[in-house]
Design an enzyme around this catalytic site. Structure first.
Site, mmCIF file in Angstrom:
data_model
loop_
_atom_site.group_PDB
_atom_site.id
_atom_site.type_symbol
_atom_site.label_atom_id
_atom_site.label_comp_id
_atom_site.label_asym_id
_atom_site.label_seq_id
_atom_site.Cartn_x
_atom_site.Cartn_y
_atom_site.Cartn_z
ATOM 1 N N ARG A 108 0.814 -1.213 0.000
ATOM 2 C CA ARG A 108 0.000 0.000 0.000
ATOM 3 C C ARG A 108 0.851 1.268 0.000
ATOM 4 O O ARG A 108 0.564 2.214 -0.737
ATOM 5 C CB ARG A 108 -0.960 -0.018 1.202
ATOM 6 C CG ARG A 108 -1.878 1.201 1.325
ATOM 7 C CD ARG A 108 -2.472 1.661 0.003
ATOM 8 N NE ARG A 108 -3.098 0.595 -0.761
ATOM 9 C CZ ARG A 108 -3.280 0.623 -2.066
ATOM 10 N NH1 ARG A 108 -2.851 1.648 -2.787
ATOM 11 N NH2 ARG A 108 -3.847 -0.377 -2.689
ATOM 12 N N LYS A 143 1.687 25.340 -2.852
ATOM 13 C CA LYS A 143 0.471 24.634 -2.442
ATOM 14 C C LYS A 143 0.661 23.142 -2.744
ATOM 15 O O LYS A 143 0.341 22.643 -3.813
ATOM 16 C CB LYS A 143 -0.745 25.195 -3.166
ATOM 17 C CG LYS A 143 -1.067 26.630 -2.760
ATOM 18 C CD LYS A 143 -2.270 27.171 -3.500
ATOM 19 C CE LYS A 143 -2.551 28.620 -3.117
ATOM 20 N NZ LYS A 143 -3.677 29.194 -3.878
ATOM 21 N N LYS A 175 4.030 39.546 -2.197
ATOM 22 C CA LYS A 175 2.628 39.416 -2.577
ATOM 23 C C LYS A 175 1.841 40.644 -2.124
ATOM 24 O O LYS A 175 2.386 41.570 -1.535
ATOM 25 C CB LYS A 175 2.062 38.113 -2.006
ATOM 26 C CG LYS A 175 2.767 36.877 -2.572
ATOM 27 C CD LYS A 175 2.191 35.597 -2.033
ATOM 28 C CE LYS A 175 0.796 35.303 -2.569
ATOM 29 N NZ LYS A 175 0.803 35.034 -4.028
ATOM 30 N N GLU A 205 4.306 40.394 -6.996
ATOM 31 C CA GLU A 205 2.970 40.149 -7.551
ATOM 32 C C GLU A 205 2.285 41.490 -7.815
ATOM 33 O O GLU A 205 2.279 42.368 -6.951
ATOM 34 C CB GLU A 205 2.151 39.322 -6.567
ATOM 35 C CG GLU A 205 0.704 39.114 -6.972
ATOM 36 C CD GLU A 205 -0.086 38.407 -5.883
ATOM 37 O OE1 GLU A 205 0.073 37.184 -5.754
ATOM 38 O OE2 GLU A 205 -0.827 39.088 -5.142
ATOM 39 N N ASP A 226 -1.147 38.701 -11.667
ATOM 40 C CA ASP A 226 -2.161 37.927 -10.958
ATOM 41 C C ASP A 226 -3.571 38.216 -11.471
ATOM 42 O O ASP A 226 -4.017 39.363 -11.502
ATOM 43 C CB ASP A 226 -2.097 38.242 -9.456
ATOM 44 C CG ASP A 226 -2.987 37.339 -8.638
ATOM 45 O OD1 ASP A 226 -3.005 36.122 -8.898
ATOM 46 O OD2 ASP A 226 -3.674 37.848 -7.735
#
Length: 303
Positions: A108, A143, A175, A205, A226
């Site tokens: 597994r 992410k 950002k 960004e 963005d």
């Protein structure tokens, strides 16, 4: 050499062993594989084949091999394909032979790594194939599933994608919240430039052409565009070209040109249009966070 042809990435054996060992400890728990211990004699042997049931790109064979080896070093694992190979449904990927108890106990964990990472590589390949006629490359983000970032980014590269930064410590990405707190695009870039070492890239960004103009004047290495429409992305690419045309002695070779990265609303349906605007990179979390697993099984048991 095309943009998807390069030396295949490698994983550190030490990292692989630690990752697989942790997964095996999680699965075996305190008492081990009690189902196998109860039903399979200690001298029973098995020969099995790992088969892919979906088309796609294989990733994770080294983790699968490590799972069997850590349970029993005498188990023989023969890879029939290599990580990064494209395979067809029903195609054998590897053969495993040895103690039946060991093979079944490691099954597994071995398949979980193979299925997930092959899924990431295969989904990345779908995006990469869709934009192969352009100069753009699809790239991953931070992410990722906790603990699996390095191997997921490895799978992205096998699928023809590119890696963004690995963490908060290997590149500066300014950002919207950084800009808001710092007081502006230019202020944030200048502060980052004063802080960073000469080998650290700086990306900022922006969400408007006005912010992009500020960014270009401040001179980051990369500008992240963005959630811009294709028309706005076209304008941004042209603005970038004109800005660098005004300083040909600096940007003559293109090596120091500001790199443009697009993000936001990136899907298999939109990625081609985004790429055709002329941007350099297209970042999306979908290739890691939304990739379907590849169906892979351990079959053909011969005792």
């Amino acid at each position: 050499m095309t943009k998807t042809e390069s030396f295949r990435p490698q994983l550190s054996p030490l990292m692989v062993e630690d990752l697989v060992r942790t997964a095996l400890l999680e699965d075996l728990g305190r008492a081990g594989d009690i189902t196998t211990y109860a039903t399979i004699g200690p001298k029973k042997t098995a020969r099995m084949t790992i088969n892919g049931r979906d088309p796609g790109v294989v990733a994770g064979l080294v983790l699968a091999e490590t799972a069997f080896r850590l349970i029993d070093p005498s188990v023989r694992f023969e890879a029939l394909v290599a990580d990064g190979d494209r395979v067809s449904p029903g195609q054998p990927l590897a053969r495993v032979e040895g103690s039946a108890r060991a093979v079944l106990s490691a099954e597994r964990v071995a398949l979980n790594f193979l299925m997930h990472l092959s899924g990431v590589a295969s989904y990345t390949a779908c995006f990469s194939d869709a934009i192969a006629h352009t100069k753009a490359r699809v790239t991953c983000t931070r992410k990722t599933l906790p603990g699996l970032r390095a191997v997921e980014k490895y799978a992205v590269r096998l699928g023809g994608g590119s890696n963004h930064r690995y963490g908060l410590d290997d590149a500066i990405l300014i950002k919207d919240n950084h800009i808001a707190v710092c007081g502006g695009v230019a202020e944030a870039i200048h502060a980052a430039r004063a802080y960073a070492g000469h080998l650290v890239k700086i990306e900022v960004e922006v969400d408007s052409l006005h912010q992009m103009r500020e960014a270009l004047d401040a001179g980051p290495d990369v500008i992240l565009l963005d959630n811009m429409t294709p028309d706005t992305l076209f304008e941004a690419v042209e603005m970038n070209r004109q800005h660098h045309a005004m300083a040909p002695e600096i940007y003559a070779s293109g090596r120091n040109r500001t790199i443009l990265e697009a993000s936001g609303n990136v899907t298999l349906q939109t990625v081609r249009t985004i790429a055709e605007t002329g941007v350099d990179f297209i970042s999306t979390s979908k290739i890691t966070m939304a990739a379907p697993t590849m169906d892979i099984g351990l079959d053909s048991v011969l005792v």
